[in-house]
Design a protein around this motif. Sequence first.
Motif, PDB file in Angstrom:
ATOM      1  N   ASN A 172       0.751  -1.339   0.348  1.00  0.00           N
ATOM      2  CA  ASN A 172      -0.492  -0.243  -0.217  1.00  0.00           C
ATOM      3  C   ASN A 172       0.853   1.319   0.193  1.00  0.00           C
ATOM      4  O   ASN A 172       2.063   1.687   0.678  1.00  0.00           O
ATOM      5  N   ILE A 188      -8.423 -10.323  -1.531  1.00  0.00           N
ATOM      6  CA  ILE A 188      -8.069  -8.273  -0.239  1.00  0.00           C
ATOM      7  C   ILE A 188      -9.694  -7.359   0.087  1.00  0.00           C
ATOM      8  O   ILE A 188     -10.150  -7.720  -2.070  1.00  0.00           O
ATOM      9  N   LYS A 189      -9.771  -6.851   0.838  1.00  0.00           N
ATOM     10  CA  LYS A 189     -11.275  -5.871   0.747  1.00  0.00           C
ATOM     11  C   LYS A 189     -10.215  -4.813   1.091  1.00  0.00           C
ATOM     12  O   LYS A 189      -9.759  -4.759   1.770  1.00  0.00           O
ATOM     13  N   LEU A 190     -11.129  -3.910   0.569  1.00  0.00           N
ATOM     14  CA  LEU A 190     -10.930  -2.863   0.132  1.00  0.00           C
ATOM     15  C   LEU A 190     -12.528  -1.955   0.944  1.00  0.00           C
ATOM     16  O   LEU A 190     -13.421  -2.414   0.693  1.00  0.00           O
ATOM     17  N   ASP A 191     -12.650  -0.513   2.347  1.00  0.00           N
ATOM     18  CA  ASP A 191     -13.484  -0.513   2.268  1.00  0.00           C
ATOM     19  C   ASP A 191     -13.992   1.153   1.326  1.00  0.00           C
ATOM     20  O   ASP A 191     -12.374   2.140   2.377  1.00  0.00           O
ATOM     21  N   GLU A 249      -9.564   5.263  -4.101  1.00  0.00           N
ATOM     22  CA  GLU A 249      -8.644   5.880  -2.971  1.00  0.00           C
ATOM     23  C   GLU A 249      -7.840   4.546  -2.313  1.00  0.00           C
ATOM     24  O   GLU A 249      -6.755   5.200  -1.620  1.00  0.00           O
ATOM     25  N   PHE A 250      -7.643   3.765  -3.217  1.00  0.00           N
ATOM     26  CA  PHE A 250      -6.460   2.690  -2.922  1.00  0.00           C
ATOM     27  C   PHE A 250      -5.020   2.703  -3.704  1.00  0.00           C
ATOM     28  O   PHE A 250      -5.522   1.899  -5.444  1.00  0.00           O
ATOM     29  N   LYS A 306     -15.335  -5.117  -2.337  1.00  0.00           N
ATOM     30  CA  LYS A 306     -15.494  -4.531  -1.325  1.00  0.00           C
ATOM     31  C   LYS A 306     -14.950  -4.755   0.146  1.00  0.00           C
ATOM     32  O   LYS A 306     -15.878  -6.424  -0.135  1.00  0.00           O
ATOM     33  N   ILE A 317     -14.700   1.023  -4.108  1.00  0.00           N
ATOM     34  CA  ILE A 317     -14.975   0.090  -4.045  1.00  0.00           C
ATOM     35  C   ILE A 317     -16.411  -1.092  -4.622  1.00  0.00           C
ATOM     36  O   ILE A 317     -16.869  -0.820  -4.551  1.00  0.00           O
ATOM     37  N   TYR A 350      -0.006  -7.362   0.838  1.00  0.00           N
ATOM     38  CA  TYR A 350      -1.596  -8.049   0.679  1.00  0.00           C
ATOM     39  C   TYR A 350      -0.636  -9.526  -1.019  1.00  0.00           C
ATOM     40  O   TYR A 350       0.075  -8.859  -1.593  1.00  0.00           O
ATOM     41  N   VAL A 366     -10.061  -9.141  -5.835  1.00  0.00           N
ATOM     42  CA  VAL A 366     -10.584  -7.757  -4.946  1.00  0.00           C
ATOM     43  C   VAL A 366     -11.731  -7.342  -4.547  1.00  0.00           C
ATOM     44  O   VAL A 366     -12.759  -7.118  -5.811  1.00  0.00           O
ATOM     45  N   CYS A 418       1.044   5.295   0.573  1.00  0.00           N
ATOM     46  CA  CYS A 418      -0.082   6.399   1.289  1.00  0.00           C
ATOM     47  C   CYS A 418       0.662   7.266   1.041  1.00  0.00           C
ATOM     48  O   CYS A 418       1.718   8.073   0.774  1.00  0.00           O
TER      49      CYS A 418
END
Length: 153
Positions: free
Chosen positions: A23, A56-59, A115-116, A46, A63, A35, A44, A25
């Motif tokens: 990741n 892979i779970k992204l909030d 966002e990611f 939500k 997403i 990951y 990948v 930032c």
Amino acid sequence: EILSAFKPASDAVLGEQPPFFINLCEDFHEDGLIYLIQKGSSRVKKFEEGDDEVAIKLDGESIRPHHATLTCDIESREVRIAIGDESALLHVDGKRVGWEPVRLEHGDRVIFGDEFIFRYVDPRAKRIRKPLLDADGRPVAVDWKYANRELRA
């Protein structure tokens, strides 16, 4: 920090460190969430409370429930990525990715939604890849800011 975002390490790429996403930032001091990419196909998606699927779970608002599909060929060590939903925003090195899978290369910047931002790392290749250079031949820091500039170019 390494997350067990996929199956346990025994099911990862055996015999050596598996490829992974790290990741990126805005504050580089916060970089480092890792990951691992499992062999075969994975998703990948939500993050949803109570979802037990290994992925892979992204909030984030941008997403999708099935945002992208990753495939990792154990023999060739080739990793490919494609969207998992027609409305998913996915970019590799600033270029939009669609249904046709894109092969990931060590150092690629992968952006999920708005966002990611991640950097793809292939531990076998990182020793042989040449650094990215600017127009004057100086090494470029491939970080969150670079990936954002690349996306908007």
